[in-house]
Write a protein that holds these residues in place. Structure first.
Motif, PDB file in Angstrom:
ATOM      1  N   LEU A  80       0.859  -1.179   0.000  1.00  0.00           N
ATOM      2  CA  LEU A  80       0.000   0.000   0.000  1.00  0.00           C
ATOM      3  C   LEU A  80       0.896   1.230   0.000  1.00  0.00           C
ATOM      4  O   LEU A  80       1.750   1.384   0.878  1.00  0.00           O
ATOM      5  N   TYR A  81       0.711   2.071  -1.000  1.00  0.00           N
ATOM      6  CA  TYR A  81       1.501   3.297  -1.165  1.00  0.00           C
ATOM      7  C   TYR A  81       0.617   4.490  -0.846  1.00  0.00           C
ATOM      8  O   TYR A  81      -0.524   4.569  -1.291  1.00  0.00           O
ATOM      9  N   LYS A  82       1.170   5.400  -0.077  1.00  0.00           N
ATOM     10  CA  LYS A  82       0.478   6.659   0.218  1.00  0.00           C
ATOM     11  C   LYS A  82       1.530   7.755   0.139  1.00  0.00           C
ATOM     12  O   LYS A  82       2.597   7.635   0.753  1.00  0.00           O
ATOM     13  N   ASN A  83       1.239   8.791  -0.639  1.00  0.00           N
ATOM     14  CA  ASN A  83       2.187   9.892  -0.846  1.00  0.00           C
ATOM     15  C   ASN A  83       3.553   9.379  -1.319  1.00  0.00           C
ATOM     16  O   ASN A  83       4.591   9.861  -0.882  1.00  0.00           O
ATOM     17  N   GLY A  84       3.527   8.354  -2.183  1.00  0.00           N
ATOM     18  CA  GLY A  84       4.761   7.856  -2.777  1.00  0.00           C
ATOM     19  C   GLY A  84       5.578   6.918  -1.912  1.00  0.00           C
ATOM     20  O   GLY A  84       6.664   6.507  -2.286  1.00  0.00           O
ATOM     21  N   GLU A  85       5.079   6.572  -0.731  1.00  0.00           N
ATOM     22  CA  GLU A  85       5.819   5.705   0.196  1.00  0.00           C
ATOM     23  C   GLU A  85       5.017   4.444   0.506  1.00  0.00           C
ATOM     24  O   GLU A  85       3.794   4.476   0.575  1.00  0.00           O
ATOM     25  N   VAL A  86       5.735   3.331   0.748  1.00  0.00           N
ATOM     26  CA  VAL A  86       5.070   2.104   1.188  1.00  0.00           C
ATOM     27  C   VAL A  86       4.690   2.284   2.658  1.00  0.00           C
ATOM     28  O   VAL A  86       5.551   2.525   3.503  1.00  0.00           O
ATOM     29  N   VAL A  87       3.397   2.196   2.950  1.00  0.00           N
ATOM     30  CA  VAL A  87       2.938   2.352   4.331  1.00  0.00           C
ATOM     31  C   VAL A  87       2.469   1.027   4.938  1.00  0.00           C
ATOM     32  O   VAL A  87       2.273   0.930   6.144  1.00  0.00           O
ATOM     33  N   LYS A  88       2.309   0.001   4.078  1.00  0.00           N
ATOM     34  CA  LYS A  88       1.867  -1.307   4.566  1.00  0.00           C
ATOM     35  C   LYS A  88       2.244  -2.348   3.535  1.00  0.00           C
ATOM     36  O   LYS A  88       2.168  -2.092   2.340  1.00  0.00           O
ATOM     37  N   GLN A  89       2.681  -3.523   4.005  1.00  0.00           N
ATOM     38  CA  GLN A  89       2.964  -4.636   3.102  1.00  0.00           C
ATOM     39  C   GLN A  89       2.309  -5.888   3.655  1.00  0.00           C
ATOM     40  O   GLN A  89       2.457  -6.199   4.835  1.00  0.00           O
ATOM     41  N   LEU A  90       1.586  -6.590   2.790  1.00  0.00           N
ATOM     42  CA  LEU A  90       0.937  -7.844   3.155  1.00  0.00           C
ATOM     43  C   LEU A  90       1.428  -8.912   2.185  1.00  0.00           C
ATOM     44  O   LEU A  90       1.411  -8.708   0.980  1.00  0.00           O
ATOM     45  N   VAL A  91       1.866 -10.042   2.713  1.00  0.00           N
ATOM     46  CA  VAL A  91       2.359 -11.126   1.863  1.00  0.00           C
ATOM     47  C   VAL A  91       1.453 -12.331   2.021  1.00  0.00           C
ATOM     48  O   VAL A  91       1.115 -12.725   3.134  1.00  0.00           O
ATOM     49  N   GLY A  92       1.048 -12.902   0.892  1.00  0.00           N
ATOM     50  CA  GLY A  92       0.181 -14.078   0.901  1.00  0.00           C
ATOM     51  C   GLY A  92      -1.282 -13.697   0.729  1.00  0.00           C
ATOM     52  O   GLY A  92      -1.665 -12.551   0.912  1.00  0.00           O
ATOM     53  N   ALA A  93      -2.067 -14.686   0.347  1.00  0.00           N
ATOM     54  CA  ALA A  93      -3.507 -14.481   0.162  1.00  0.00           C
ATOM     55  C   ALA A  93      -4.175 -14.352   1.527  1.00  0.00           C
ATOM     56  O   ALA A  93      -3.885 -15.110   2.448  1.00  0.00           O
ATOM     57  N   LYS A  94      -5.048 -13.377   1.646  1.00  0.00           N
ATOM     58  CA  LYS A  94      -5.775 -13.136   2.902  1.00  0.00           C
ATOM     59  C   LYS A  94      -7.269 -13.045   2.583  1.00  0.00           C
ATOM     60  O   LYS A  94      -7.648 -12.601   1.505  1.00  0.00           O
ATOM     61  N   PRO A  95      -8.118 -13.408   3.536  1.00  0.00           N
ATOM     62  CA  PRO A  95      -9.557 -13.238   3.327  1.00  0.00           C
ATOM     63  C   PRO A  95      -9.917 -11.750   3.233  1.00  0.00           C
ATOM     64  O   PRO A  95      -9.196 -10.884   3.741  1.00  0.00           O
ATOM     65  N   LYS A  96     -11.044 -11.474   2.601  1.00  0.00           N
ATOM     66  CA  LYS A  96     -11.480 -10.095   2.381  1.00  0.00           C
ATOM     67  C   LYS A  96     -11.552  -9.309   3.691  1.00  0.00           C
ATOM     68  O   LYS A  96     -11.080  -8.177   3.765  1.00  0.00           O
ATOM     69  N   ARG A  97     -12.121  -9.883   4.723  1.00  0.00           N
ATOM     70  CA  ARG A  97     -12.272  -9.143   5.979  1.00  0.00           C
ATOM     71  C   ARG A  97     -10.926  -8.748   6.581  1.00  0.00           C
ATOM     72  O   ARG A  97     -10.777  -7.696   7.177  1.00  0.00           O
ATOM     73  N   VAL A  98      -9.917  -9.612   6.407  1.00  0.00           N
ATOM     74  CA  VAL A  98      -8.573  -9.318   6.911  1.00  0.00           C
ATOM     75  C   VAL A  98      -7.960  -8.172   6.103  1.00  0.00           C
ATOM     76  O   VAL A  98      -7.382  -7.235   6.668  1.00  0.00           O
ATOM     77  N   LEU A  99      -8.092  -8.234   4.778  1.00  0.00           N
ATOM     78  CA  LEU A  99      -7.568  -7.155   3.938  1.00  0.00           C
ATOM     79  C   LEU A  99      -8.227  -5.825   4.284  1.00  0.00           C
ATOM     80  O   LEU A  99      -7.549  -4.808   4.412  1.00  0.00           O
ATOM     81  N   GLU A 100      -9.547  -5.837   4.438  1.00  0.00           N
ATOM     82  CA  GLU A 100     -10.256  -4.594   4.763  1.00  0.00           C
ATOM     83  C   GLU A 100      -9.787  -4.026   6.092  1.00  0.00           C
ATOM     84  O   GLU A 100      -9.590  -2.824   6.220  1.00  0.00           O
ATOM     85  N   LYS A 101      -9.592  -4.881   7.082  1.00  0.00           N
ATOM     86  CA  LYS A 101      -9.119  -4.415   8.392  1.00  0.00           C
ATOM     87  C   LYS A 101      -7.719  -3.818   8.283  1.00  0.00           C
ATOM     88  O   LYS A 101      -7.432  -2.780   8.876  1.00  0.00           O
ATOM     89  N   GLU A 102      -6.841  -4.446   7.503  1.00  0.00           N
ATOM     90  CA  GLU A 102      -5.474  -3.960   7.323  1.00  0.00           C
ATOM     91  C   GLU A 102      -5.441  -2.605   6.599  1.00  0.00           C
ATOM     92  O   GLU A 102      -4.546  -1.802   6.823  1.00  0.00           O
ATOM     93  N   LEU A 103      -6.416  -2.371   5.733  1.00  0.00           N
ATOM     94  CA  LEU A 103      -6.424  -1.155   4.915  1.00  0.00           C
ATOM     95  C   LEU A 103      -7.192  -0.001   5.542  1.00  0.00           C
ATOM     96  O   LEU A 103      -6.974   1.157   5.172  1.00  0.00           O
ATOM     97  N   GLU A 104      -8.090  -0.282   6.488  1.00  0.00           N
ATOM     98  CA  GLU A 104      -9.043   0.730   6.941  1.00  0.00           C
ATOM     99  C   GLU A 104      -8.397   2.006   7.489  1.00  0.00           C
ATOM    100  O   GLU A 104      -8.915   3.092   7.268  1.00  0.00           O
ATOM    101  N   GLU A 105      -7.273   1.900   8.155  1.00  0.00           N
ATOM    102  CA  GLU A 105      -6.659   3.097   8.739  1.00  0.00           C
ATOM    103  C   GLU A 105      -6.121   4.069   7.679  1.00  0.00           C
ATOM    104  O   GLU A 105      -5.856   5.217   7.961  1.00  0.00           O
ATOM    105  N   PHE A 106      -5.957   3.583   6.445  1.00  0.00           N
ATOM    106  CA  PHE A 106      -5.395   4.421   5.387  1.00  0.00           C
ATOM    107  C   PHE A 106      -6.449   5.000   4.452  1.00  0.00           C
ATOM    108  O   PHE A 106      -6.125   5.739   3.533  1.00  0.00           O
ATOM    109  N   LEU A 107      -7.709   4.648   4.667  1.00  0.00           N
ATOM    110  CA  LEU A 107      -8.784   5.106   3.772  1.00  0.00           C
ATOM    111  C   LEU A 107      -9.489   6.321   4.330  1.00  0.00           C
ATOM    112  O   LEU A 107      -9.524   6.542   5.498  1.00  0.00           O
TER     113      LEU A 107
END
Length: 107
Positions: A80-107
């Motif tokens: 996940l890139y924000k303002n040109g920088e990597v702010v989060k990295q996730l490796v491997g397949a994750k369920p939708k709810r896990v991805l949404e939780k990982e991303l929510e603070e950046f939205l």
């Protein structure tokens, strides 16, 4: 519905690093089973978060420069890139709810 666009070594900086929105980059490959498993989940998230988040795909086999630049070692890797920088990295397949939780603070 938001379409997930393909990015390459050539347009990565323009599309991802200069974006006004956070950008989730899916580093994937044709031979990667887990990459295929999360593709529909990413399409759902792209549609639901349209206007808040851009999701793009980068074929790791065809774009080795960007893969090396960001030290991607396993697939799928989601950066996940924000303002040109990597702010989060996730490796491997994750369920939708896990991805949404990982991303929510950046939205």
């Amino acid at each position: 519905m938001a379409a997930i666009q393909d990015v390459t070594d050539a347009n990565f900086d323009e599309v991802v690093l200069k974006s006004d929105l956070p950008v989730l980059v899916d580093f994937w490959a044709d031979w990667c089973g887990p990459c295929k498993m999360i593709a529909p989940v990413l399409e759902q998230i792209a549609a639901e978060q349209e206007g808040k988040l851009t999701i793009v795909k980068l074929n790791a086999d065809q774009n080795p420069d960007t893969v090396r630049r960001y030290g991607v070692m396993g697939l799928p890797t989601l950066n996940l890139y924000k303002n040109g920088e990597v702010v989060k990295q996730l490796v491997g397949a994750k369920p939708k709810r896990v991805l949404e939780k990982e991303l929510e603070e950046f939205l």
